[in-house]
Design a protein around this motif. Structure first.
Motif, PDB file in Angstrom:
ATOM      1  N   ALA A   1      28.299  40.057  44.326  1.00 48.53           N
ATOM      2  CA  ALA A   1      26.927  39.830  43.842  1.00 48.53           C
ATOM      3  C   ALA A   1      26.013  40.977  44.255  1.00 48.53           C
ATOM      4  O   ALA A   1      25.210  41.467  43.462  1.00 48.53           O
ATOM      5  N   GLU A   2      26.175  41.428  45.505  1.00 52.35           N
ATOM      6  CA  GLU A   2      25.289  42.491  45.968  1.00 52.35           C
ATOM      7  C   GLU A   2      25.690  43.869  45.448  1.00 52.35           C
ATOM      8  O   GLU A   2      24.982  44.839  45.694  1.00 52.35           O
ATOM      9  N   SER A   3      26.793  43.946  44.719  1.00 52.09           N
ATOM     10  CA  SER A   3      27.113  45.176  43.986  1.00 52.09           C
ATOM     11  C   SER A   3      26.459  45.134  42.607  1.00 52.09           C
ATOM     12  O   SER A   3      26.523  46.106  41.865  1.00 52.09           O
TER      13      SER A   3
ATOM     14  N   THR B   1      27.551  36.207  39.290  1.00 56.96           N
ATOM     15  CA  THR B   1      28.585  35.221  39.616  1.00 56.96           C
ATOM     16  C   THR B   1      28.807  34.353  38.373  1.00 56.96           C
ATOM     17  O   THR B   1      28.305  34.662  37.292  1.00 56.96           O
ATOM     18  N   PHE B   2      29.558  33.265  38.534  1.00 60.49           N
ATOM     19  CA  PHE B   2      29.837  32.391  37.400  1.00 60.49           C
ATOM     20  C   PHE B   2      28.934  31.170  37.352  1.00 60.49           C
ATOM     21  O   PHE B   2      28.463  30.773  36.301  1.00 60.49           O
ATOM     22  N   ARG B   3      28.693  30.572  38.529  1.00 59.87           N
ATOM     23  CA  ARG B   3      28.026  29.275  38.529  1.00 59.87           C
ATOM     24  C   ARG B   3      26.641  29.270  39.166  1.00 59.87           C
ATOM     25  O   ARG B   3      25.942  28.272  39.078  1.00 59.87           O
ATOM     26  N   SER B   4      26.244  30.368  39.826  1.00 60.48           N
ATOM     27  CA  SER B   4      24.896  30.409  40.418  1.00 60.48           C
ATOM     28  C   SER B   4      23.869  30.653  39.312  1.00 60.48           C
ATOM     29  O   SER B   4      24.226  30.858  38.156  1.00 60.48           O
TER      30      SER B   4
ATOM     31  N   ILE C   1      31.343  31.851  54.453  1.00 63.97           N
ATOM     32  CA  ILE C   1      30.154  32.699  54.339  1.00 63.97           C
ATOM     33  C   ILE C   1      29.584  32.513  52.944  1.00 63.97           C
ATOM     34  O   ILE C   1      30.232  32.869  51.947  1.00 63.97           O
ATOM     35  N   ASN C   2      28.407  31.939  52.857  1.00 59.48           N
ATOM     36  CA  ASN C   2      27.820  31.625  51.562  1.00 59.48           C
ATOM     37  C   ASN C   2      26.344  31.296  51.777  1.00 59.48           C
ATOM     38  O   ASN C   2      26.024  30.586  52.724  1.00 59.48           O
ATOM     39  N   PRO C   3      25.450  31.797  50.926  1.00 61.57           N
ATOM     40  CA  PRO C   3      24.041  31.435  51.090  1.00 61.57           C
ATOM     41  C   PRO C   3      23.793  29.963  50.785  1.00 61.57           C
ATOM     42  O   PRO C   3      22.767  29.410  51.180  1.00 61.57           O
TER      43      PRO C   3
ATOM     44  N   GLY D   1      31.858  33.906  49.538  1.00 63.10           N
ATOM     45  CA  GLY D   1      31.339  34.095  48.185  1.00 63.10           C
ATOM     46  C   GLY D   1      32.033  33.322  47.092  1.00 63.10           C
ATOM     47  O   GLY D   1      32.068  33.771  45.957  1.00 63.10           O
ATOM     48  N   THR D   2      32.562  32.166  47.444  1.00 65.19           N
ATOM     49  CA  THR D   2      33.151  31.326  46.384  1.00 65.19           C
ATOM     50  C   THR D   2      32.573  29.919  46.442  1.00 65.19           C
ATOM     51  O   THR D   2      32.346  29.379  47.522  1.00 65.19           O
ATOM     52  N   SER D   3      32.354  29.350  45.252  1.00 65.19           N
ATOM     53  CA  SER D   3      31.873  27.968  45.196  1.00 65.19           C
ATOM     54  C   SER D   3      33.014  26.995  45.476  1.00 65.19           C
ATOM     55  O   SER D   3      32.786  25.800  45.625  1.00 65.19           O
ATOM     56  N   ALA D   4      34.230  27.500  45.552  1.00 68.69           N
ATOM     57  CA  ALA D   4      35.413  26.693  45.872  1.00 68.69           C
ATOM     58  C   ALA D   4      35.546  25.478  44.953  1.00 68.69           C
ATOM     59  O   ALA D   4      35.811  24.366  45.376  1.00 68.69           O
TER      60      ALA D   4
ATOM     61  N   GLY E   1      35.359  35.259  46.471  1.00 70.50           N
ATOM     62  CA  GLY E   1      34.976  34.898  45.112  1.00 70.50           C
ATOM     63  C   GLY E   1      33.839  35.796  44.653  1.00 70.50           C
ATOM     64  O   GLY E   1      33.472  36.769  45.342  1.00 70.50           O
ATOM     65  N   ALA E   2      33.277  35.433  43.517  1.00 73.00           N
ATOM     66  CA  ALA E   2      32.289  36.289  42.851  1.00 73.00           C
ATOM     67  C   ALA E   2      31.116  36.682  43.746  1.00 73.00           C
ATOM     68  O   ALA E   2      30.543  37.759  43.583  1.00 73.00           O
ATOM     69  N   GLY E   3      30.772  35.817  44.706  1.00 75.79           N
ATOM     70  CA  GLY E   3      29.625  36.108  45.574  1.00 75.79           C
ATOM     71  C   GLY E   3      29.763  37.398  46.373  1.00 75.79           C
ATOM     72  O   GLY E   3      28.751  38.035  46.692  1.00 75.79           O
TER      73      GLY E   3
ATOM     74  N   LEU F   1      44.435  36.573  42.580  1.00 74.34           N
ATOM     75  CA  LEU F   1      44.835  35.267  42.034  1.00 74.34           C
ATOM     76  C   LEU F   1      44.519  35.129  40.554  1.00 74.34           C
ATOM     77  O   LEU F   1      45.235  34.448  39.830  1.00 74.34           O
ATOM     78  N   HIS F   2      43.417  35.752  40.118  1.00 73.45           N
ATOM     79  CA  HIS F   2      42.979  35.565  38.728  1.00 73.45           C
ATOM     80  C   HIS F   2      43.167  36.821  37.876  1.00 73.45           C
ATOM     81  O   HIS F   2      42.538  36.962  36.837  1.00 73.45           O
ATOM     82  N   GLY F   3      44.050  37.712  38.343  1.00 71.52           N
ATOM     83  CA  GLY F   3      44.373  38.889  37.549  1.00 71.52           C
ATOM     84  C   GLY F   3      43.373  40.020  37.741  1.00 71.52           C
ATOM     85  O   GLY F   3      42.687  40.098  38.761  1.00 71.52           O
TER      86      GLY F   3
HETATM   87  P1  OAD Z   1      31.159  30.981  41.483  1.00 71.78           P
HETATM   88  O1  OAD Z   1      30.129  31.583  40.599  1.00 71.78           O
HETATM   89  O2  OAD Z   1      31.656  29.627  41.156  1.00 71.78           O
HETATM   90  O3  OAD Z   1      30.606  30.921  42.968  1.00 71.78           O
HETATM   91  C1  OAD Z   1      29.992  32.026  43.558  1.00 71.78           C
HETATM   92  C2  OAD Z   1      29.573  31.640  44.958  1.00 71.78           C
HETATM   93  O4  OAD Z   1      29.048  32.797  45.586  1.00 71.78           O
HETATM   94  C3  OAD Z   1      28.495  30.557  45.025  1.00 71.78           C
HETATM   95  O5  OAD Z   1      28.899  29.559  45.939  1.00 71.78           O
HETATM   96  C4  OAD Z   1      27.273  31.302  45.542  1.00 71.78           C
HETATM   97  O6  OAD Z   1      26.455  30.490  46.384  1.00 71.78           O
HETATM   98  C5  OAD Z   1      27.920  32.417  46.335  1.00 71.78           C
HETATM   99  N1  OAD Z   1      27.096  33.625  46.491  1.00 71.78           N
HETATM  100  C6  OAD Z   1      26.122  34.109  45.689  1.00 71.78           C
HETATM  101  N2  OAD Z   1      25.637  35.253  46.172  1.00 71.78           N
HETATM  102  C7  OAD Z   1      26.312  35.521  47.310  1.00 71.78           C
HETATM  103  C8  OAD Z   1      26.282  36.566  48.284  1.00 71.78           C
HETATM  104  N3  OAD Z   1      25.451  37.579  48.167  1.00 71.78           N
HETATM  105  N4  OAD Z   1      27.119  36.497  49.334  1.00 71.78           N
HETATM  106  C9  OAD Z   1      28.004  35.458  49.457  1.00 71.78           C
HETATM  107  N5  OAD Z   1      28.074  34.454  48.572  1.00 71.78           N
HETATM  108  C10 OAD Z   1      27.248  34.472  47.508  1.00 71.78           C
HETATM  109  O7  OAD Z   1      32.354  32.051  41.603  1.00 71.78           O
HETATM  110  P2  OAD Z   1      33.844  31.822  42.132  1.00 71.78           P
HETATM  111  O8  OAD Z   1      33.889  30.810  43.209  1.00 71.78           O
HETATM  112  O9  OAD Z   1      34.406  33.163  42.396  1.00 71.78           O
HETATM  113  O10 OAD Z   1      37.793  32.333  37.207  1.00 71.78           O
HETATM  114  O11 OAD Z   1      34.514  31.231  40.833  1.00 71.78           O
HETATM  115  C11 OAD Z   1      35.895  30.998  40.814  1.00 71.78           C
HETATM  116  C12 OAD Z   1      36.459  31.307  39.463  1.00 71.78           C
HETATM  117  O12 OAD Z   1      35.737  30.629  38.443  1.00 71.78           O
HETATM  118  C13 OAD Z   1      36.382  32.758  39.062  1.00 71.78           C
HETATM  119  O13 OAD Z   1      37.433  33.529  39.595  1.00 71.78           O
HETATM  120  C14 OAD Z   1      36.455  32.694  37.580  1.00 71.78           C
HETATM  121  C15 OAD Z   1      35.530  31.530  37.330  1.00 71.78           C
HETATM  122  O14 OAD Z   1      35.761  30.839  36.151  1.00 71.78           O
HETATM  123  C16 OAD Z   1      38.481  33.070  36.369  1.00 71.78           C
HETATM  124  O15 OAD Z   1      38.037  34.081  35.844  1.00 71.78           O
HETATM  125  C17 OAD Z   1      39.844  32.550  36.117  1.00 71.78           C
END
Ligand code: OAD
Length: 235
Positions: free
Chosen positions: A25-27, A31-34, A208-210, A183-186, A20-22, A115-117
């Protein structure tokens, strides 16, 4: 705990990874929800739904074009690169990503399910034609040859995933001995549903997630930290 995870990854011949977005993050991609995440400062209803696009395609495109320019200036990090090395030595490897940034491809990953294009793909809302363009889009919204308005080739809330994507991801997860979730909030389904699916099929699931997620108590091993640091150590 870390050593158990590393041993499982090294022993496995069939590995699936869900990112996921995490992992980006280091690039330098938010992210979306942090903290500082896109959905903390923007309304997803306006920017990431078909209804929002129908209301104001130019406004939606301005945001996507800003994201495209931001992503264009980034590079894969050590986490993306570690997953390339893992793919090279694993006979059955599938990388399932929710990210639309293309950094896994840029790093050199081969078997990637998006999965999300893909933010670099444009799709016509009238005839469905797709094209890939990394060029800066000047006149927004862009138009297809047929005259229809093009939209970003990403999945918005309430929309189906690309045809066959979740099915192929589920198959990979069901055969995997190890699922790495990085790197996903799942919180977004059906992607998050791959985690319990892997557990039901007996995989070792390594998160793997902080930060904690809703699945941290269920996964086999939860590693707290950044993916660009932990993935290279694990691989
Ligand atoms: P979120 O923003 O929901 O979650 C990002 C996760 O990455 C969080 O759990 C953070 O704790 C974690 N994180 C932050 N920095 C990190 C790092 N350096 N290493 C590892 N993890 C780190 O993003 P997603 O779970 O990807 O959908 O969100 C899922 C979907 O929601 C996205 O694909 C997008 C969004 O709406 C669409 O665009 C359809």
């Amino acid at each position: 705990m870390f050593e158990d995870a590393r041993a499982a990854v090294h022993a496995a011949k069939r590995i699936a990874v869900l990112t996921g977005a995490g992992v980006s993050a280091e690039s330098g991609i938010p992210t979306f929800r942090s903290n500082g995440g896109f959905w903390r400062n923007n309304r997803f209803e306006d920017l990431a739904t078909p209804e929002g696009f129908a209301r104001d395609p130019k406004f939606v495109w301005q945001w996507y074009e800003e994201r495209r320019r931001g992503i264009a200036a980034t590079r894969p990090n050590a986490g993306h690169e570690a997953l390339v090395r893992l793919e090279e030595r694993t006979p059955d490897f599938t990388l399932i990503t929710q990210n639309v940034d293309g950094l896994h491809d840029a790093a050199g990953s081969k078997n990637v399910i998006r999965l999300h294009g893909d933010i670099w793909t444009l799709r016509c809302t009238k005839c469905g034609a797709e094209r890939v363009s990394r060029e800066e889009l000047k006149d927004l919204p862009p138009n297809c040859k047929c005259g229809g308005i093009e939209r970003p080739g990403v999945v918005w809330f309430g929309e189906d995933l690309p045809p066959g994507a979740i099915e192929r991801a589920a198959e990979a997860v069901q055969r995997a001995e190890v699922l790495i979730v990085a790197g996903t909030s799942a919180q977004v389904y059906p992607a998050a549903g791959l985690i319990p699916l892997a557990l039901r099929h007996g995989a070792t699931v390594i998160e793997i997630n902080p930060e904690e997620t809703d699945f941290s108590d269920e996964v086999t091993i939860a590693l707290r930290g950044k993916s660009a640091e932990i993935l290279p150590q694990l691989v």
